[in-house]
Design a protein around this motif. Structure first.
Motif, PDB file in Angstrom:
ATOM      1  N   ALA A 253       0.923  -1.126  -0.012  1.00 39.13           N
ATOM      2  CA  ALA A 253       0.019   0.022   0.077  1.00 39.13           C
ATOM      3  C   ALA A 253       0.757   1.388   0.082  1.00 39.13           C
ATOM      4  CB  ALA A 253      -0.855  -0.240   1.294  1.00 39.13           C
ATOM      5  N   ALA A 254       1.958   1.191   0.903  1.00 43.69           N
ATOM      6  CA  ALA A 254       2.764   2.451   0.918  1.00 43.69           C
ATOM      7  C   ALA A 254       3.555   2.589  -0.511  1.00 43.69           C
ATOM      8  CB  ALA A 254       3.980   2.232   1.900  1.00 43.69           C
ATOM      9  N   LYS A 255       4.016   1.815  -1.184  1.00 47.42           N
ATOM     10  CA  LYS A 255       4.392   1.817  -2.438  1.00 47.42           C
ATOM     11  C   LYS A 255       3.567   2.212  -3.354  1.00 47.42           C
ATOM     12  CE  LYS A 255       8.361  -1.538  -1.984  1.00 47.42           C
ATOM     13  NZ  LYS A 255       8.845  -3.010  -2.453  1.00 47.42           N
ATOM     14  N   GLU A 256       2.448   1.857  -3.387  1.00 45.85           N
ATOM     15  CA  GLU A 256       1.119   2.333  -4.249  1.00 45.85           C
ATOM     16  C   GLU A 256       1.177   3.800  -4.082  1.00 45.85           C
ATOM     17  OE1 GLU A 256      -2.154  -0.078  -3.770  1.00 45.85           O
ATOM     18  OE2 GLU A 256      -1.280  -2.018  -4.850  1.00 45.85           O
ATOM     19  N   PHE A 257       1.012   4.346  -3.072  1.00 39.28           N
ATOM     20  CA  PHE A 257       0.763   5.785  -2.469  1.00 39.28           C
ATOM     21  C   PHE A 257       1.965   6.572  -3.052  1.00 39.28           C
ATOM     22  CE2 PHE A 257      -2.371   6.514   1.264  1.00 39.28           C
ATOM     23  CZ  PHE A 257      -3.371   5.916   0.295  1.00 39.28           C
ATOM     24  N   GLU A 258       3.241   6.094  -2.842  1.00 32.39           N
ATOM     25  CA  GLU A 258       4.124   6.651  -3.236  1.00 32.39           C
ATOM     26  C   GLU A 258       4.291   6.745  -4.974  1.00 32.39           C
ATOM     27  OE1 GLU A 258       9.009   6.304  -2.789  1.00 32.39           O
ATOM     28  OE2 GLU A 258       7.930   4.488  -3.267  1.00 32.39           O
ATOM     29  N   ILE A 259       3.438   6.156  -5.610  1.00 29.58           N
ATOM     30  CA  ILE A 259       3.245   6.381  -7.149  1.00 29.58           C
ATOM     31  C   ILE A 259       2.090   7.286  -7.217  1.00 29.58           C
ATOM     32  CG2 ILE A 259       2.409   5.101  -9.074  1.00 29.58           C
ATOM     33  CD1 ILE A 259       3.868   2.691  -8.193  1.00 29.58           C
ATOM     34  N   GLN A 260       1.039   7.204  -6.457  1.00 28.81           N
ATOM     35  CA  GLN A 260      -0.192   8.108  -6.763  1.00 28.81           C
ATOM     36  C   GLN A 260      -0.140   9.470  -6.398  1.00 28.81           C
ATOM     37  OE1 GLN A 260      -3.129   5.381  -4.657  1.00 28.81           O
ATOM     38  NE2 GLN A 260      -2.947   3.696  -6.154  1.00 28.81           N
ATOM     39  N   LEU A 261       0.647   9.368  -4.873  1.00 25.82           N
ATOM     40  CA  LEU A 261       0.267  10.796  -4.530  1.00 25.82           C
ATOM     41  C   LEU A 261       1.690  11.643  -4.631  1.00 25.82           C
ATOM     42  CD1 LEU A 261      -1.310   9.692  -1.056  1.00 25.82           C
ATOM     43  CD2 LEU A 261      -2.535  10.588  -3.121  1.00 25.82           C
ATOM     44  N   PRO A 262       1.668  12.829  -5.540  1.00 26.24           N
ATOM     45  CA  PRO A 262       2.768  13.514  -5.539  1.00 26.24           C
ATOM     46  C   PRO A 262       3.392  13.872  -4.134  1.00 26.24           C
ATOM     47  CG  PRO A 262       1.151  14.321  -6.888  1.00 26.24           C
ATOM     48  CD  PRO A 262       0.424  13.455  -5.951  1.00 26.24           C
ATOM     49  N   GLY A 263       4.670  13.736  -4.073  1.00 24.13           N
ATOM     50  CA  GLY A 263       5.556  14.144  -3.042  1.00 24.13           C
ATOM     51  C   GLY A 263       5.488  13.449  -1.872  1.00 24.13           C
ATOM     52  N   PHE A 264       4.641  12.161  -1.768  1.00 21.69           N
ATOM     53  CA  PHE A 264       4.493  11.224  -0.982  1.00 21.69           C
ATOM     54  C   PHE A 264       5.838  10.559  -0.497  1.00 21.69           C
ATOM     55  CE2 PHE A 264       3.449   7.112   0.691  1.00 21.69           C
ATOM     56  CZ  PHE A 264       2.769   7.582   1.986  1.00 21.69           C
ATOM     57  N   ASN A 265       6.257  10.546   0.924  1.00 16.55           N
ATOM     58  CA  ASN A 265       7.451   9.774   1.271  1.00 16.55           C
ATOM     59  C   ASN A 265       7.198   9.106   2.355  1.00 16.55           C
ATOM     60  OD1 ASN A 265       9.925  11.497  -0.296  1.00 16.55           O
ATOM     61  ND2 ASN A 265       8.279  12.858   0.268  1.00 16.55           N
ATOM     62  N   PHE A 266       7.650   7.969   2.431  1.00 11.85           N
ATOM     63  CA  PHE A 266       7.359   6.995   3.586  1.00 11.85           C
ATOM     64  C   PHE A 266       8.602   6.039   4.089  1.00 11.85           C
ATOM     65  CE2 PHE A 266       7.098   4.132   0.158  1.00 11.85           C
ATOM     66  CZ  PHE A 266       7.438   2.794   0.856  1.00 11.85           C
ATOM     67  N   ILE A 267       8.682   5.743   5.282  1.00 11.04           N
ATOM     68  CA  ILE A 267       9.450   4.534   5.556  1.00 11.04           C
ATOM     69  C   ILE A 267       8.733   3.671   6.394  1.00 11.04           C
ATOM     70  CG2 ILE A 267      11.415   6.113   5.753  1.00 11.04           C
ATOM     71  CD1 ILE A 267      11.129   6.213   8.610  1.00 11.04           C
ATOM     72  N   ILE A 268       9.117   2.349   6.306  1.00  9.45           N
ATOM     73  CA  ILE A 268       8.567   1.431   7.291  1.00  9.45           C
ATOM     74  C   ILE A 268       9.739   0.736   8.216  1.00  9.45           C
ATOM     75  CG2 ILE A 268       7.305  -0.964   7.194  1.00  9.45           C
ATOM     76  CD1 ILE A 268       6.315  -0.155   4.627  1.00  9.45           C
ATOM     77  N   PHE A 269       9.304   0.838   9.527  1.00 11.93           N
ATOM     78  CA  PHE A 269      10.233   0.254  10.394  1.00 11.93           C
ATOM     79  C   PHE A 269       9.631  -1.150  10.817  1.00 11.93           C
ATOM     80  CE2 PHE A 269      10.956  -0.524  15.214  1.00 11.93           C
ATOM     81  CZ  PHE A 269      12.152  -0.851  15.163  1.00 11.93           C
ATOM     82  N   ASP A 270      10.669  -1.978  10.367  1.00 15.19           N
ATOM     83  CA  ASP A 270      10.515  -3.650  10.481  1.00 15.19           C
ATOM     84  C   ASP A 270      10.590  -3.920  12.178  1.00 15.19           C
ATOM     85  OD1 ASP A 270       9.949  -6.197  10.157  1.00 15.19           O
ATOM     86  OD2 ASP A 270      11.322  -6.489   8.813  1.00 15.19           O
ATOM     87  N   TYR A 271       9.458  -3.514  12.815  1.00 12.21           N
ATOM     88  CA  TYR A 271       9.538  -3.830  14.192  1.00 12.21           C
ATOM     89  C   TYR A 271       9.130  -5.426  14.466  1.00 12.21           C
ATOM     90  CZ  TYR A 271       7.160  -3.573  19.173  1.00 12.21           C
ATOM     91  OH  TYR A 271       7.062  -3.634  20.268  1.00 12.21           O
ATOM     92  N   PHE A 272       8.491  -5.797  13.325  1.00 18.66           N
ATOM     93  CA  PHE A 272       8.314  -7.478  13.487  1.00 18.66           C
ATOM     94  C   PHE A 272       9.513  -8.371  13.583  1.00 18.66           C
ATOM     95  CE2 PHE A 272       7.549 -11.650  11.919  1.00 18.66           C
ATOM     96  CZ  PHE A 272       6.318 -11.876  12.235  1.00 18.66           C
TER      97      PHE A 272
END
Length: 381
Positions: A253-272
């Motif tokens: 989902a985060a990678k899709e938002f990165e494509i769909q939303l201009p300027g969207f930046n994300f990181i995911i911390f692998d807590y698991f």
């Protein structure tokens, strides 16, 4: 000589004024942090709502190691967002609901123990949707106090940190112990969908930098081991499977938002994965006990910490878990450090330090708002 002395003196005054102004601007340029989540992130918001004692940690021995008194945090000390704040040179979190003055230019922590992405799961706590409403109130206050332009700059460069979903999956596992693979996947999509709806609303308000903590290894906690009568080496497979499905869906989902939303930046911390490493290799990370909690009752000390007849360890720093679901100050410290400056195998595509330092330009927000006003594509399709 007198005139030169005068000019030199004036120059010093002007330089000092410029230096003070520059210093002031630099001090204001730090990125704010807005925090959403459940008991892993709650600094004590539940102290100020009418909910059950199991959703509160405002009694001993919580808080005993670092703060020396119970703050409402489910730990003997600090939580991961506290360590992120420390590294970012922000104050330790004050609950958003705490009375008194708040410095919202630093951000705010809206998290609530027991909160879930599906609001109906527990209406006695502050759901993710309700946390979003509280954030909107902060946005309005910032605009009133600072004006639109300065407020937009804060919102654009702020980081929106969230850690939620675990409660949803514990509830699902309890209610549907024989759920099929398809039912699990459908439920995960509902949880992820609700999280994404909140992210889209924050984005529409100007947010561009998002940090996600994925869901814990829920089937391996002391609570799961005790509830299902497992051995130390076992994990409850259904809850563990839900956590894995959620974490995979979150990345997609985060990678899709990165494509769909201009300027969207994300990181995911692998807590698991990082918590699994601590739990199955405790000595490597400086812990002696990773399955039995420091505080509580039962085989794994997994329930009723601080309530009734419970046991308490002598040194929480030797334990990964403080109670049946929540970590000690020392374990949170280890994980917070990894979240802050860990490599690609821990937090990707950036770490939190890099995301906070990322400075964005206002053109992206302006473009999004113009498209929205024109009735054009807002990337929600």
């Amino acid at each position: 000589m007198t005139s030169l002395s005068f000019i030199y003196g004036v120059s010093l005054v002007v330089f000092a004024a410029i230096f003070d102004t520059t210093t002031s601007l630099q001090s204001r340029r730090h990125a704010a942090l807005f925090v959403f989540g459940d008991s892993l992130y709650d600094p004590g918001n539940n102290n100020f709502i009418n909910t059950s004692i199991t959703h509160k940690a405002n009694y001993p021995p919580y808080g005993e190691t670092f703060f020396r008194f119970p703050t409402g945090r489910f730990s003997d000390g600090r939580l991961i967002p506290d360590f992120i704040a420390k590294y970012a040179h922000l104050p330790y979190w004050k609950p958003y609901l705490a009375p008194g003055q708040h410095e919202f230019t630093n951000g705010a922590n809206f998290a609530s123990a027991g909160a879930s992405a599906i609001a109906d799961n527990d209406p006695t706590v502050i759901s993710l949707e309700a946390q979003l409403s509280n954030f909107k109130e902060v946005v309005s206050l910032l605009k009133q106090q600072l004006g639109d332009a300065e407020a937009d700059q804060i919102l654009r460069n702020a980081v929106y940190l969230s850690g939620i979903g675990g409660v949803d999956y514990y509830i699902f596992s309890d209610q549907y112990p024989n759920a099929t693979e398809s039912e699990m996947e459908n439920y995960v999509q509902v949880v992820i969908g609700n999280i994404l709806n909140v992210i889209k609303e924050i984005y529409a308000l100007g947010g561009r930098k998002f940090a996600f903590q994925n869901v814990a290894p829920l089937g391996c906690t002391p609570l799961s081991k005790q509830s299902y009568n497992l051995t130390k080496t076992e994990c409850w497979k259904d809850t563990q499977a839900l956590a894995r499905k959620h974490n995979q869906a979150l990345v997609t989902a985060a990678k899709e938002f990165e494509i769909q939303l201009p300027g969207f930046n994300f990181i995911i911390f692998d807590y698991f994965t990082t918590l699994m490493n601590l739990q199955f290799n405790p000595l490597k990370y400086g812990f002696k006990e990773a399955d039995i909690a420091c505080c509580g009752s039962g085989t794994y000390h997994a329930s009723d910490c601080g309530i009734g007849d419970y046991e308490l360890c002598k040194n929480p720093n030797e334990y990964v878990y403080f109670d049946g679901e929540h970590l000690t100050d020392k374990a949170n410290s280890r994980l917070g450090e990894l979240f802050w400056e860990g490599g690609m195998n821990i937090t990707a595509p950036l770490n939190m330090k890099q995301l906070l330092e990322l400075e964005l330009q206002p053109s992206e927000i302006k473009k999004f708002r113009e498209d929205d006003d024109d009735g054009g594509a807002t990337n929600d399709e």
